[in-house]
Design a protein around this motif. Sequence first.
Motif, mmCIF file in Angstrom:
data_model
loop_
_atom_site.group_PDB
_atom_site.id
_atom_site.type_symbol
_atom_site.label_atom_id
_atom_site.label_comp_id
_atom_site.label_asym_id
_atom_site.label_seq_id
_atom_site.Cartn_x
_atom_site.Cartn_y
_atom_site.Cartn_z
ATOM 1 N N PRO A 14 37.830 2.993 1.595
ATOM 2 C CA PRO A 14 37.826 3.732 2.862
ATOM 3 C C PRO A 14 38.878 4.827 2.927
ATOM 4 C CG PRO A 14 38.992 1.655 3.132
ATOM 5 C CD PRO A 14 38.474 1.667 1.720
ATOM 6 N N SER A 15 38.575 5.864 3.685
ATOM 7 C CA SER A 15 39.497 6.973 3.914
ATOM 8 C C SER A 15 39.945 7.003 5.364
ATOM 9 C CB SER A 15 38.828 8.311 3.561
ATOM 10 O OG SER A 15 38.547 8.378 2.181
ATOM 11 N N GLN A 16 41.044 7.708 5.598
ATOM 12 C CA GLN A 16 41.561 7.840 6.957
ATOM 13 C C GLN A 16 40.663 8.771 7.773
ATOM 14 O OE1 GLN A 16 45.901 8.570 7.335
ATOM 15 N NE2 GLN A 16 45.849 8.760 5.113
ATOM 16 N N PRO A 17 40.218 8.344 8.920
ATOM 17 C CA PRO A 17 39.403 9.230 9.763
ATOM 18 C C PRO A 17 40.103 10.548 10.082
ATOM 19 C CG PRO A 17 39.267 6.973 10.559
ATOM 20 C CD PRO A 17 40.321 6.981 9.491
ATOM 21 N N ARG A 18 41.415 10.488 10.293
ATOM 22 C CA ARG A 18 42.152 11.716 10.622
ATOM 23 C C ARG A 18 42.148 12.689 9.447
ATOM 24 N NH1 ARG A 18 47.405 13.803 10.312
ATOM 25 N NH2 ARG A 18 47.974 15.114 12.116
ATOM 26 N N ALA A 19 42.370 12.188 8.243
ATOM 27 C CA ALA A 19 42.374 13.065 7.072
ATOM 28 C C ALA A 19 41.010 13.701 6.868
ATOM 29 C CB ALA A 19 42.790 12.271 5.831
ATOM 30 N N VAL A 20 39.958 12.926 7.048
ATOM 31 C CA VAL A 20 38.600 13.453 6.890
ATOM 32 C C VAL A 20 38.332 14.533 7.941
ATOM 33 C CG1 VAL A 20 36.154 12.871 7.092
ATOM 34 C CG2 VAL A 20 37.688 11.364 5.819
ATOM 35 N N ALA A 21 38.720 14.277 9.183
ATOM 36 C CA ALA A 21 38.492 15.250 10.247
ATOM 37 C C ALA A 21 39.247 16.553 9.991
ATOM 38 C CB ALA A 21 38.919 14.652 11.588
ATOM 39 N N LEU A 22 40.498 16.439 9.552
ATOM 40 C CA LEU A 22 41.299 17.636 9.273
ATOM 41 C C LEU A 22 40.711 18.438 8.117
ATOM 42 C CD1 LEU A 22 44.892 16.140 9.665
ATOM 43 C CD2 LEU A 22 43.827 17.864 11.143
ATOM 44 N N LEU A 23 40.245 17.738 7.099
ATOM 45 C CA LEU A 23 39.660 18.428 5.953
ATOM 46 C C LEU A 23 38.354 19.127 6.326
ATOM 47 C CD1 LEU A 23 40.403 15.839 3.146
ATOM 48 C CD2 LEU A 23 41.041 18.265 3.093
ATOM 49 N N LEU A 24 37.513 18.445 7.078
ATOM 50 C CA LEU A 24 36.244 19.058 7.475
ATOM 51 C C LEU A 24 36.476 20.266 8.371
ATOM 52 C CD1 LEU A 24 33.992 15.926 8.136
ATOM 53 C CD2 LEU A 24 33.896 17.523 6.203
ATOM 54 N N ASN A 25 37.467 20.184 9.218
ATOM 55 C CA ASN A 25 37.792 21.327 10.080
ATOM 56 C C ASN A 25 38.273 22.509 9.246
ATOM 57 O OD1 ASN A 25 38.412 22.481 12.847
ATOM 58 N ND2 ASN A 25 40.456 22.548 11.932
ATOM 59 N N GLU A 26 39.143 22.224 8.271
ATOM 60 C CA GLU A 26 39.660 23.302 7.420
ATOM 61 C C GLU A 26 38.551 23.882 6.548
ATOM 62 O OE1 GLU A 26 42.242 26.033 6.208
ATOM 63 O OE2 GLU A 26 42.691 24.486 7.707
ATOM 64 N N LEU A 27 37.706 23.017 5.987
ATOM 65 C CA LEU A 27 36.622 23.480 5.130
ATOM 66 C C LEU A 27 35.551 24.241 5.907
ATOM 67 C CD1 LEU A 27 36.338 20.305 2.895
ATOM 68 C CD2 LEU A 27 36.944 22.609 2.084
#
Length: 270
Positions: A14-27
């Motif tokens: 599993p990954s951190q929801p916050r890290a995934v959200a930040l990455l998707l926003n940046e990407l």
Amino acid sequence: MELQALLARPIVLPSQPRAVALLLNELGSAQPSLRRLNQFFGTDPALAARLLQAANAPALGAERQICGIPEALALLGMGELRKLVQAAPLGASSRTVPGVNLQNFWRYSLNTAKLARSFAGLVHHNQMAAFTAGLLHGLGELVLHLADPDGMQAVDAQLAPLDPRRAKVERRQLGYCYGQVSAELAARWRLPDEVVDALRHHDAPFKNEAYEPLAGVLHLAAWRARAREAGLGERELAVSFPGEVGVTLGMDIDMVLQQDPFDWTAQPEY
């Protein structure tokens, strides 16, 4: 359970929801910042592992050569990165990994990575490889708990997953420890040998026939980060300090403690 049987079981890290959200926003931005992408991937062990696995794939021609997140980002396109992050399973529940507090685990992993990078700089070793080894070294603990939650209850009853003595207890109970599991995963992901070897031997660097300095660096970093999680005081730190490893690297306890990250991620009160 034998190690190979354990690794044969399908496991989703599993990954951190916050890290995934930040990455998707940046990407999703018009011009994603490589600096921010590096920062966000560097906070999450599972995401970093997926990124490095993709970068070391045979099709890209850099198999077993890419040891750091910046190098991996330079190889992969934004579309590939977006798909990788979108496919990441989230650790959204406290029960995602039975017996493991994921918030503590993620904090500990990042702190170990920062310490390993700092220590590697002192001994003139590859800081990028040290950060990666620090960030990924604990993934084997998640695999152990996901693959055999019932079996791990006996180990957890003796020591918490982040206890400084954890590897010794796992070796005694299981015949192997989380570090060996992490190393086998890294080998399957085609990560560089120096990272794989550091993961495999970091809990007992001198049991390796050819001593690997990066394993010693990771050993000291993991000791310090776990001592921090356990809230050890000055006397307990002095007693538990792995002096043999420190002497080999030319680092005494004062040098190790002075390298503590100034931006330790939030810690619980003890």
